[in-house]
Design a protein around this motif. Structure first.
Motif, PDB file in Angstrom:
ATOM      1  N   LEU A  73       7.933  56.886 -14.739  1.00 56.90           N
ATOM      2  CA  LEU A  73       7.881  57.744 -13.743  1.00 56.90           C
ATOM      3  C   LEU A  73       7.527  56.915 -12.489  1.00 56.90           C
ATOM      4  CD1 LEU A  73       9.449  60.485 -13.002  1.00 56.90           C
ATOM      5  CD2 LEU A  73       5.692  60.852 -13.130  1.00 56.90           C
ATOM      6  N   GLY A  75       7.824  54.546 -11.350  1.00 61.60           N
ATOM      7  CA  GLY A  75       8.747  53.344 -10.765  1.00 61.60           C
ATOM      8  C   GLY A  75       8.697  51.887 -11.296  1.00 61.60           C
ATOM      9  N   LEU A 104       9.841  50.791  -8.392  1.00 62.01           N
ATOM     10  CA  LEU A 104      10.697  50.751  -7.771  1.00 62.01           C
ATOM     11  C   LEU A 104      10.598  52.227  -6.416  1.00 62.01           C
ATOM     12  CD1 LEU A 104      12.245  48.767  -9.116  1.00 62.01           C
ATOM     13  CD2 LEU A 104      13.995  50.446  -9.629  1.00 62.01           C
ATOM     14  N   ASN A 105      10.664  52.846  -5.703  1.00 60.89           N
ATOM     15  CA  ASN A 105      10.107  53.375  -4.635  1.00 60.89           C
ATOM     16  C   ASN A 105      10.191  54.840  -5.390  1.00 60.89           C
ATOM     17  OD1 ASN A 105       8.515  54.452  -2.750  1.00 60.89           O
ATOM     18  ND2 ASN A 105      10.359  55.863  -2.578  1.00 60.89           N
ATOM     19  N   ASN A 106       9.583  55.731  -5.220  1.00 66.73           N
ATOM     20  CA  ASN A 106       9.504  57.015  -6.080  1.00 66.73           C
ATOM     21  C   ASN A 106       9.825  57.572  -5.183  1.00 66.73           C
ATOM     22  OD1 ASN A 106      10.306  59.483  -8.377  1.00 66.73           O
ATOM     23  ND2 ASN A 106       9.243  57.356 -10.204  1.00 66.73           N
ATOM     24  N   TRP A 107       9.863  59.215  -5.440  1.00 67.34           N
ATOM     25  CA  TRP A 107       9.381  60.423  -3.937  1.00 67.34           C
ATOM     26  C   TRP A 107       8.537  60.157  -3.018  1.00 67.34           C
ATOM     27  CZ3 TRP A 107       8.510  61.700  -8.529  1.00 67.34           C
ATOM     28  CH2 TRP A 107       7.485  62.829  -8.800  1.00 67.34           C
TER      29      TRP A 107
ATOM     30  N   MET B   1      12.202  57.118 -15.740  1.00 68.77           N
ATOM     31  CA  MET B   1      13.611  56.013 -14.857  1.00 68.77           C
ATOM     32  C   MET B   1      13.707  55.112 -15.688  1.00 68.77           C
ATOM     33  SD  MET B   1      12.353  52.607 -12.131  1.00 68.77           S
ATOM     34  CE  MET B   1      11.369  52.026 -13.121  1.00 68.77           C
ATOM     35  N   THR B  20      15.157  56.339  -9.676  1.00 68.94           N
ATOM     36  CA  THR B  20      13.806  57.135 -10.103  1.00 68.94           C
ATOM     37  C   THR B  20      14.363  58.859  -9.232  1.00 68.94           C
ATOM     38  OG1 THR B  20      13.292  56.623  -7.059  1.00 68.94           O
ATOM     39  CG2 THR B  20      13.047  54.937  -8.701  1.00 68.94           C
ATOM     40  N   PHE B  26      18.404  51.982  -7.781  1.00 67.41           N
ATOM     41  CA  PHE B  26      18.187  50.739  -7.007  1.00 67.41           C
ATOM     42  C   PHE B  26      19.003  49.522  -7.659  1.00 67.41           C
ATOM     43  CE2 PHE B  26      14.632  53.433  -5.996  1.00 67.41           C
ATOM     44  CZ  PHE B  26      14.494  53.199  -4.578  1.00 67.41           C
ATOM     45  N   TYR B  55      14.708  62.375  -1.918  1.00 69.43           N
ATOM     46  CA  TYR B  55      14.459  62.176  -1.446  1.00 69.43           C
ATOM     47  C   TYR B  55      14.053  61.545   0.419  1.00 69.43           C
ATOM     48  CZ  TYR B  55       9.177  63.525   0.419  1.00 69.43           C
ATOM     49  OH  TYR B  55       8.492  64.055   1.067  1.00 69.43           O
TER      50      TYR B  55
END
Lengths: 107, 314
Positions: A73, A75, A104-107, B1, B20, B26, B55
């Motif tokens: 979760l 990322g 990987l960027n999450n929020w 993810m 994500t 991505f 977001y």
């Protein structure tokens, strides 16, 4: 087997296949085709303490052996190498971009 | 993810894509030098690929971008998974975008291998003639030829449990999916995952059929066996001790707060810090923790724990 019995048997088999296909098209249940779930181990422990692990088997280094890639979760992308033919995997290592762990960027 | 490994840019190296909770997709490209930096996948207008909800990292808030077909209302759906698939068999990779609430969308690629041009329009994927929805939410959809007919089927995992397969009853270049068939039921059983099932259909044991590798969260039960008389007596004693210790702690804090009534906030914080590092409080906290651990061994509450499981095909 006499001819009529053979035709009857064939007919039943064909019907069973047709029903099976029909059920697949219409949805249904195939939950009985698997054994009870077995827990995979990383460094001899379950993959616990992770937020929504998503496993994928993929040969990352092209050596013909699949690694176990686990996203999560937050990322992170990490992988383990197989220790045996069963359920044992190495500890998780980060996949990296340059020297930095991939995230990987999450929020 | 969930991630999908594929040579996305047709350069001979393995890349991967993933979505994500940012609501975006991505792409991480591979090369002789290893993995590159994650980049947002863009449509032909240069916009981030999304379903709707995403977001905005600059404005620090969720926003909606309507990418439904013209004339249709905004789905409002939140993309949390992505996979590529040559839907129309034209040689390039189209997108399948999974929504948190369970829907699945396709976004076509009007470009060519190595030079994608995603349309920016999300079309609902149908199952059995109606828009597909994984009840309880969709973690991710994965493509695999499940029934060996040469067509790619969809295997979907559920946030609230369960795994289903949607068989492709269409044809190459024109997929059509049947109603979901349950492979793993939604269950509160403790022998496997019951939440957030991310699935990879793969021949794990090399016996020629597809097994399911499943990540997720399982419910770990609390103590299920009854306590012996001795254990019950110990538990009662420890709970009593713990209650005494917690009461002592509370008195100590209340007395201190009364004593500090005239202090400023800054002075109170300093006094609190000193109290916390003092022997009396430290000793009490250690004792409380010790008894909590002892009690937990006999009176363990149910919990949730993540893991990865193998569902071996019979």
């Amino acid at each position: 087997m006499n001819k009529s019995l053979f035709i009857l048997t064939l007919s039943c088999a064909a019907s069973a296949v047709a029903v099976g296909r029909s059920q697949s098209r219409l949805g249904g249940d195939e939950t009985d085709i698997f054994d009870a779930p077995e827990v995979l181990l990383t460094d001899d422990s379950p993959f616990s303490g992770q937020m929504y692990p998503s496993p994928v088997l993929q040969d990352l280094d092209g050596d013909g052996k699949a690694e176990l890639v686990v996203g999560d979760l937050p990322g992170r992308m990490r992988f383990a190498t197989r220790k045996d033919k069963g359920l044992h995997w190495s500890k998780l290592n980060p996949m990296k971009s340059g020297d930095e762990p991939l995230r990987l960027n999450n929020w | 993810m969930s991630s999908q490994f594929v040579d996305f840019n047709a350069d001979g190296h393995l890349d991967f894509i993933a979505a994500t909770y940012e609501g975006t997709v991505f792409l991480v490209t591979g090369s002789d030098d290893g993995w590159g930096e994650p980049q947002h996948l863009k449509d032909f207008k240069g916009r981030n690929v999304v379903i709707s909800l995403y977001y905005d990292m600059e404005d620090n808030e969720y926003k909606n971008a309507n990418r439904s077909p013209k004339g249709q209302k905004d789905s409002g759906d939140h993309c949390v998974s992505a996979t590529v698939f040559d839907w129309d068999d034209d040689g390039d990779l189209d997108l399948l975008l999974g929504a948190y609430d369970g829907a699945l969308y396709r976004q076509m690629n009007d470009g060519k291998p190595g030079a994608p041009a995603y349309t920016g329009v999300n079309i609902p994927v149908e199952a059995d003639g109606k828009p597909f929805e994984m009840r309880g939410g969709l973690t991710a959809a994965r493509l695999v030829d499940w029934n060996g007919d040469g067509l790619q089927d969809l295997v979907c995992g559920g946030f609230k449990g369960g795994v289903s397969v949607l068989l492709n009853v269409g044809q190459r270049g024109a997929p059509g999916f049947g109603a979901p068939t349950t492979l793993i039921p939604k269950s509160k059983m403790i022998s496997g995952p019951s939440e957030g099932l991310y699935v990879d259909p793969v021949d794990y044991d090399g016996d020629g059929d597809l097994d399911l590798l499943v990540g997720g969260i399982a419910r770990v039960p609390g103590r299920v066996s009854p306590l012996s008389d001795t254990e019950a007596a110990k538990l009662k004693q420890w709970k009593g001790k713990l209650a005494d210790l917690e009461a002592q702690y509370e008195v100590l804090v209340e007395e201190s707060l009364e004593e500090w009534a005239g202090l400023s906030k800054k002075e109170t914080r300093k006094a609190l810090k000193e109290l916390h590092s003092g022997e009396a409080v430290q000793g009490l906290e250690e004792s409380i923790e010790r008894f909590r651990k002892k009690i937990k061994k006999l009176d363990a509450p149910p919990s949730r724990e993540s893991g990865v499981w193998l569902y071996r095909r019979r």
